[in-house]
Design a protein around this motif. Structure first.
Motif, short mmCIF file in Angstrom:
data_model
loop_
_atom_site.label_atom_id
_atom_site.label_comp_id
_atom_site.label_asym_id
_atom_site.label_seq_id
_atom_site.Cartn_x
_atom_site.Cartn_y
_atom_site.Cartn_z
N ALA A 1 31.77 40.06 45.18
CA ALA A 1 33.23 40.05 45.08
C ALA A 1 33.75 41.44 44.79
O ALA A 1 34.84 41.83 45.27
N SER B 1 29.91 35.88 45.21
CA SER B 1 29.67 35.77 43.77
C SER B 1 30.17 37.01 43.07
O SER B 1 30.26 38.09 43.65
N ASP B 2 30.48 36.85 41.79
CA ASP B 2 30.81 37.99 40.94
C ASP B 2 29.51 38.68 40.52
O ASP B 2 28.47 38.03 40.33
N SER C 1 40.74 42.02 48.72
CA SER C 1 40.91 41.36 47.43
C SER C 1 41.53 39.98 47.60
O SER C 1 42.32 39.76 48.53
N PRO C 2 41.23 39.03 46.71
CA PRO C 2 41.88 37.72 46.77
C PRO C 2 43.40 37.85 46.74
O PRO C 2 43.96 38.62 45.95
N ARG D 1 43.48 33.25 47.03
CA ARG D 1 43.60 33.62 45.60
C ARG D 1 42.61 32.76 44.80
O ARG D 1 43.01 31.92 44.00
N THR D 2 41.34 32.98 45.05
CA THR D 2 40.31 32.11 44.49
C THR D 2 39.23 32.94 43.81
O THR D 2 38.84 33.99 44.31
N ALA D 3 38.74 32.45 42.71
CA ALA D 3 37.67 33.13 41.99
C ALA D 3 36.36 33.04 42.75
O ALA D 3 36.13 32.08 43.49
N PRO D 4 35.47 34.02 42.59
CA PRO D 4 34.15 33.93 43.22
C PRO D 4 33.38 32.71 42.72
O PRO D 4 33.62 32.20 41.62
N TRP E 1 35.26 30.69 48.85
CA TRP E 1 35.76 31.97 48.36
C TRP E 1 37.26 31.90 48.35
O TRP E 1 37.95 32.86 48.15
#
Length: 605
Positions: free
Chosen positions: A73, A54-55, A82-83, A98-101, A6
């Motif tokens: 997320a 996950s998104d 929040s990231p 600072r990472t995408a799901p 994450w």
């Protein structure tokens, strides 16, 4: 089961209330075993092998528990997690990745060597178990070549207790869509060797428990040389207002004085973040008026605004404001948005003030005319600290410590009396005294469940709030435990109360605190103080009087101070507030004056 990330930079994260010393979530020191060979320590993110988040648009992109389920997320963002955001919990500032799901975001503990830096009294892990409660032992390595062992327990992300969670999320994601939660993450704190700088941490080995132990983050809680001047515990999370674009002007009374003040604001038990538009501190004049223009406060190195995530806190930057000892202060907090619920200390025994709806930022007002409304609770504010000084003594208690039935606005709680005594003498260090009493609080069981809006303001149990309200307090040196009457009144056995007291003492001793216990006061005449209650009370007191240093460093016989010599099961009428449970001003003064200050000095037995 190997899973993923994450956050590419998730090396630091949250500190929240420590898990209790009994039942789910034990966080205790463990003896260090033989050093096992390990590779060069790496940042935690380099060990991530599990995907937990996950998104909502791709709920099958993560598999936290081996059954395809994961955290949302969107739920994390709605909680303020929040990231890329920075959070503070129990005095530790932690950065989220600072990472995408859908990328690896946690490590399934299996003896990995993790690079960690810092010097403090505790190490915090953001964890969760899957497949049940997960536990294991690991090792902390210090820069001087020494090491210490620890035991880490992670409650299950689905069934663990809400009262000790770092954050609770309302949904679960799965390949076939979203379902109702809650899902939980936990912050567990374990002790470090005092004064030693951490170099690395070896995570627990796999296979020691039924569940998998997932580690999202770990960080040293670093301690500064500060003294607590005033504090209050969050007793619950209740509906308010709604408050829209208003300023709270809260009246608090300092104990210890000192320079470079800062405040602590907490969003404990919340599910959503709260925005702080501005804040200030001043010496009180009359009513809601300051004696001179308030001093503005900033957060995060000069920012006038702050967003406090669910379960987190905001600590202001130290400011050039000297807190006088034994003085009323005004702490003003502007809430620019709409607030419908807030964490509060319910029994303030003090009148505070509120500006009119839509009146905006009045934190800079010296006068009090902008504050036409009053309140008898303390929302959000949990502490005022000063720089330097000898540190803090924490009073952990229930309504008698909280000052219920004392005269409002006169600061006659027994910890107030104790604080004045410390400040009036020069033979001993002039400690700050922090009042962490909560009316209706218990040692063994939660009165407030620990999550969600509620009318119950009795707090989570003393065991469940020990980390937040005692161990994480600024330079805490000694804790005085004065609880148990509510446990025995509501049917908890004396053996269970004694076990709870032992657990509190053990955890505080692990952190190097002196632990002092007080006997339970009499209550005959209160409606539910039956002979059975009296028998349980006497049994607990017999244990405390016979302890002789085996569990506690000292005992205060508050029962002997308050009881009627002619009828010892009741309070002396001169000390009784009239309800036969709570002492009045005279009784609280007697308690505060009965304490031998030398019994509270750290390092003494």
């Amino acid at each position: 089961m190997r899973v993923r990330r994450w956050g590419t930079a998730l090396t630091l994260l949250l500190t929240a209330a420590a898990l209790p010393a009994t039942g789910l979530g034990t966080a205790t020191a463990a003896p260090a075993g033989p050093a096992r060979p390990s590779p060069r320590p790496l940042p935690l993110a380099r060990h991530f092998d599990n995907r937990a988040v996950s998104d909502n648009s791709a709920p099958g992109a993560a598999d936290f528990d081996g059954a395809g389920r994961s955290l949302s997320a969107q739920d994390l963002a709605a909680a303020g997690w929040s990231p890329g955001s920075a959070l503070t919990l129990d005095g530790t500032r932690l950065g989220l990745p600072r990472t995408a799901p859908g990328a690896p975001d946690n490590a399934v503990a299996d003896g990995q060597a993790v690079a960690v830096r810092g010097r403090g009294e505790a190490l915090t892990f953001l964890v969760a178990g899957t497949g049940g409660t997960a536990a294991g032992t690991g090792t902390v390595h210090y820069r001087n070549g020494s090491r210490s062992g620890y035991e880490l327990t992670a409650p299950d992300w689905r069934s663990g207790p809400l009262s000790t969670k770092a954050v609770a999320l309302p949904h679960l994601n799965a390949p076939d869509g979203q379902s109702a939660g809650p899902a939980r993450l936990y912050a567990v704190t374990v002790p470090l060797r005092a004064g030693r700088e951490v170099a690395s941490v070896t995570l627990p080995a796999a296979g020691k428990s039924a569940g998998a132990l997932h580690v999202f983050a770990l960080a040293v809680r670093e301690t500064g040389r500060r003294t607590g001047s005033w504090a209050a515990s969050t007793a619950g999370y209740r509906a308010v207002g709604p408050w829209t674009d208003r300023t709270l002007r809260l009246v608090v009374h300092s104990g210890a004085g000192g320079p470079r003040a800062r405040i602590r604001l907490a969003n404990t038990f919340a599910g959503t973040p709260v925005d702080i538009g501005a804040a200030s501190i001043a010496v009180r004049g009359a009513g809601a008026a300051a004696d001179r223009g308030p001093t503005p406060l900033t957060f995060g190195r000069g920012q006038t605004r702050a967003r406090v995530a669910a379960g987190a806190e905001a600590i202001s930057d130290p400011v050039d404001f000297t807190v006088p000892a034994g003085t009323d202060l005004l702490v003003s907090i502007h809430l620019p948005g709409t607030v419908t619920a807030a964490p509060v200390h319910q029994e303030a025994a003090q009148l505070s003030y509120l500006s009119a709806a839509g009146s905006g930022d009045r934190t800079a007002d010296a006068g009090g005319t902008a504050f036409p409304e009053t309140m008898t609770v303390w929302p959000f504010l949990t502490g005022v600290d000063v720089e330097g000084g000898p540190g803090s003594i924490v009073a952990l208690g229930d309504s008698i410590t909280d000052g219920v039935q004392s005269t409002s606005g006169t600061n006659r709680r027994w910890p107030d009396v104790l604080a004045r005594r410390f400040q009036a003498q020069h033979a001993l260090p002039r400690y700050g005294v922090l009042n962490h009493g909560i009316s209706a609080n218990r040692i063994v069981t939660d009165r407030y469940p620990g999550d969600g809006v509620s009318t119950s303001m009795g707090g989570v149990s003393a065991q469940h709030r020990l980390e937040r309200d005692v161990l994480a307090q600024p330079s805490a040196r000694t804790v005085v435990v004065f609880e148990g009457i509510n446990d025995v009144r509501w049917g908890t056995s004396s053996d269970e109360v004694v076990a709870g007291l032992r657990a509190l003492a053990g955890r505080a001793h692990e952190r190097g605190l002196r632990v002092v216990a007080a006997t339970i006061a009499p209550c005959e005449g209160y409606p539910d103080c039956t002979p059975a209650v009296e028998a349980r009370r006497q049994a607990v007191n017999a244990f405390l009087r016979a302890d002789d240093g085996a569990v506690f460093d000292a005992t205060l016989d508050f029962d002997a101070v308050l009881r009627d010599p002619q009828r010892p099961q009741r309070m002396l009428p001169a000390y009784d507030s009239g309800d036969h449970l709570h002492p009045g001003d005279a009784g609280l003064k007697a308690l505060g004056e009965s304490v031998d200050l030398r019994k509270l000095l750290p390092g003494r037995r």
